[in-house]
Write a protein that holds these residues in place. Structure first.
Motif, PDB file in Angstrom:
ATOM      1  N   SER A   4       0.849  -1.407  -0.047  1.00  0.00           N
ATOM      2  CA  SER A   4      -0.017   0.022   0.109  1.00  0.00           C
ATOM      3  C   SER A   4       0.768   1.256   0.053  1.00  0.00           C
ATOM      4  N   ILE A   5       0.318   2.304  -0.507  1.00  0.00           N
ATOM      5  CA  ILE A   5       1.081   3.803  -0.470  1.00  0.00           C
ATOM      6  C   ILE A   5       0.066   4.439   0.189  1.00  0.00           C
ATOM      7  N   HIS A   6       0.681   5.473   0.866  1.00  0.00           N
ATOM      8  CA  HIS A   6       0.064   6.715   1.431  1.00  0.00           C
ATOM      9  C   HIS A   6      -0.246   7.887   0.482  1.00  0.00           C
ATOM     10  N   VAL A   7      -1.339   8.030   0.511  1.00  0.00           N
ATOM     11  CA  VAL A   7      -2.060   9.181  -0.721  1.00  0.00           C
ATOM     12  C   VAL A   7      -2.621  10.242   0.217  1.00  0.00           C
ATOM     13  N   VAL A   8      -2.281  11.528   0.126  1.00  0.00           N
ATOM     14  CA  VAL A   8      -2.693  12.577   0.698  1.00  0.00           C
ATOM     15  C   VAL A   8      -4.075  13.164  -0.045  1.00  0.00           C
ATOM     16  N   CYS A   9      -5.359  13.176   0.455  1.00  0.00           N
ATOM     17  CA  CYS A   9      -6.185  13.779  -0.144  1.00  0.00           C
ATOM     18  C   CYS A   9      -6.043  15.346  -0.410  1.00  0.00           C
ATOM     19  N   THR A  10      -6.345  15.804  -1.728  1.00  0.00           N
ATOM     20  CA  THR A  10      -6.154  17.177  -2.111  1.00  0.00           C
ATOM     21  C   THR A  10      -7.430  18.025  -1.668  1.00  0.00           C
ATOM     22  N   HIS A  11      -8.297  17.424  -0.927  1.00  0.00           N
ATOM     23  CA  HIS A  11      -9.504  18.250  -0.483  1.00  0.00           C
ATOM     24  C   HIS A  11      -9.496  18.417   1.004  1.00  0.00           C
ATOM     25  N   CYS A  12      -9.339  17.356   1.395  1.00  0.00           N
ATOM     26  CA  CYS A  12      -9.523  17.391   3.051  1.00  0.00           C
ATOM     27  C   CYS A  12      -8.098  17.079   3.710  1.00  0.00           C
ATOM     28  N   HIS A  13      -7.223  16.793   2.959  1.00  0.00           N
ATOM     29  CA  HIS A  13      -5.923  16.678   3.543  1.00  0.00           C
ATOM     30  C   HIS A  13      -5.542  15.303   4.140  1.00  0.00           C
ATOM     31  N   ALA A  14      -6.683  14.532   4.417  1.00  0.00           N
ATOM     32  CA  ALA A  14      -6.175  13.224   5.044  1.00  0.00           C
ATOM     33  C   ALA A  14      -5.503  12.278   4.427  1.00  0.00           C
ATOM     34  N   MET A  15      -4.621  11.587   5.190  1.00  0.00           N
ATOM     35  CA  MET A  15      -3.829  10.445   4.673  1.00  0.00           C
ATOM     36  C   MET A  15      -4.689   9.237   4.573  1.00  0.00           C
ATOM     37  N   ASN A  16      -4.776   8.689   3.316  1.00  0.00           N
ATOM     38  CA  ASN A  16      -5.247   7.610   2.819  1.00  0.00           C
ATOM     39  C   ASN A  16      -4.292   6.476   2.601  1.00  0.00           C
ATOM     40  N   ARG A  22      -4.234  -0.561  -6.886  1.00  0.00           N
ATOM     41  CA  ARG A  22      -5.451  -0.083  -7.013  1.00  0.00           C
ATOM     42  C   ARG A  22      -5.335   1.665  -7.382  1.00  0.00           C
ATOM     43  N   VAL A  23      -4.267   1.917  -7.220  1.00  0.00           N
ATOM     44  CA  VAL A  23      -4.048   3.497  -7.563  1.00  0.00           C
ATOM     45  C   VAL A  23      -4.503   3.936  -8.826  1.00  0.00           C
ATOM     46  N   GLY A  24      -4.560   3.179  -9.900  1.00  0.00           N
ATOM     47  CA  GLY A  24      -5.054   3.687 -11.120  1.00  0.00           C
ATOM     48  C   GLY A  24      -6.327   3.293 -11.314  1.00  0.00           C
ATOM     49  N   ASP A  25      -7.209   2.905 -10.106  1.00  0.00           N
ATOM     50  CA  ASP A  25      -8.714   2.740 -10.214  1.00  0.00           C
ATOM     51  C   ASP A  25      -9.562   3.645  -9.630  1.00  0.00           C
ATOM     52  N   ALA A  26      -8.994   5.043  -9.691  1.00  0.00           N
ATOM     53  CA  ALA A  26      -9.897   5.890  -9.286  1.00  0.00           C
ATOM     54  C   ALA A  26     -10.169   5.969  -7.940  1.00  0.00           C
ATOM     55  N   PRO A  27      -9.306   5.794  -6.811  1.00  0.00           N
ATOM     56  CA  PRO A  27      -9.579   5.453  -5.625  1.00  0.00           C
ATOM     57  C   PRO A  27     -10.312   6.797  -4.782  1.00  0.00           C
ATOM     58  N   SER A  28     -10.925   6.619  -3.866  1.00  0.00           N
ATOM     59  CA  SER A  28     -11.891   8.092  -3.340  1.00  0.00           C
ATOM     60  C   SER A  28     -11.079   8.310  -1.869  1.00  0.00           C
ATOM     61  N   CYS A  29     -11.249   9.227  -1.259  1.00  0.00           N
ATOM     62  CA  CYS A  29     -10.609   9.463   0.056  1.00  0.00           C
ATOM     63  C   CYS A  29     -11.616   8.737   1.157  1.00  0.00           C
ATOM     64  N   GLY A  30     -11.135   8.149   2.306  1.00  0.00           N
ATOM     65  CA  GLY A  30     -11.976   7.616   3.045  1.00  0.00           C
ATOM     66  C   GLY A  30     -12.691   8.320   3.976  1.00  0.00           C
ATOM     67  N   ARG A  31     -12.174   9.831   3.941  1.00  0.00           N
ATOM     68  CA  ARG A  31     -12.705  10.737   4.917  1.00  0.00           C
ATOM     69  C   ARG A  31     -13.784  11.563   4.226  1.00  0.00           C
ATOM     70  N   CYS A  32     -13.535  11.951   2.998  1.00  0.00           N
ATOM     71  CA  CYS A  32     -14.389  13.256   2.525  1.00  0.00           C
ATOM     72  C   CYS A  32     -15.204  12.453   1.071  1.00  0.00           C
ATOM     73  N   GLN A  33     -14.741  11.134   0.821  1.00  0.00           N
ATOM     74  CA  GLN A  33     -15.195  10.566  -0.120  1.00  0.00           C
ATOM     75  C   GLN A  33     -14.929  11.382  -1.626  1.00  0.00           C
ATOM     76  N   GLN A  34     -14.002  12.105  -1.803  1.00  0.00           N
ATOM     77  CA  GLN A  34     -13.462  12.844  -2.892  1.00  0.00           C
ATOM     78  C   GLN A  34     -12.764  11.924  -3.617  1.00  0.00           C
ATOM     79  N   PRO A  35     -12.711  12.024  -4.829  1.00  0.00           N
ATOM     80  CA  PRO A  35     -11.536  11.544  -5.717  1.00  0.00           C
ATOM     81  C   PRO A  35     -10.063  11.756  -5.330  1.00  0.00           C
TER      82      PRO A  35
END
Length: 144
Positions: A4-16, A22-35
């Motif tokens: 797994s890799i850690h990706v920061v959400c560009t909307h809420c800045h939560a670490m995911n 699965r990185v190329g499968d359009a994952p969404s943020c676990g907190r705000c549900q944004q792409p």
């Protein structure tokens, strides 16, 4: 093994945490549900900059200012590069007028200046306005 890799959400800045496969499968943020990936640069300020440095994706930051002609002419090129580089590389912008402390922290002396970080460390920097293909080629050459 499914890393797994850690990706920061560009909307809420939560670490995911996202499985690498699965990185190329359009994952969404676990907190705000944004792409997590939208193919455009994220505007960073001092409150969120370090959080994005901690993500596992390489981060190309364009240090710019609103009064800078070359910065304005490179902005659409940088945005187009984000479309080509995500989800392997995240692109971000820092307005050095609004975030003078960040510009000083990284010794930005001329703008536009792009700095590529990986694992929180600076790997390379390049000053001057570039075309999309040159931004993409430079970023890819640094992280390979």
């Amino acid at each position: 093994m499914n890393e797994s890799i850690h990706v920061v959400c560009t909307h809420c800045h939560a670490m995911n945490r996202v499985p690498e496969l699965r990185v190329g499968d359009a994952p969404s943020c676990g907190r705000c549900q944004q792409p997590l990936f939208q193919g455009q640069p994220v505007a960073l300020d001092s409150a969120h900059f370090d959080k994005h440095l901690k993500g596992d994706l390489p981060l190309v930051v364009d240090f710019w200012a609103p009064w800078c002609g070359p910065c304005k002419s490179m902005a659409p090129q940088f945005a187009a590069a984000a479309q080509q580089l995500e989800p392997q590389i995240r692109l971000a912008k820092v307005d050095t007028e609004a975030e003078q402390a960040l510009g000083a922290r990284f010794g930005i002396r001329s703008i536009p200046t792009m700095v590529l970080f990986r694992g929180g460390q600076e790997l390379a920097r390049k000053s001057g306005a570039l075309a999309t293909r040159d931004i993409v080629a430079w970023a890819r050459s640094v992280i390979k």
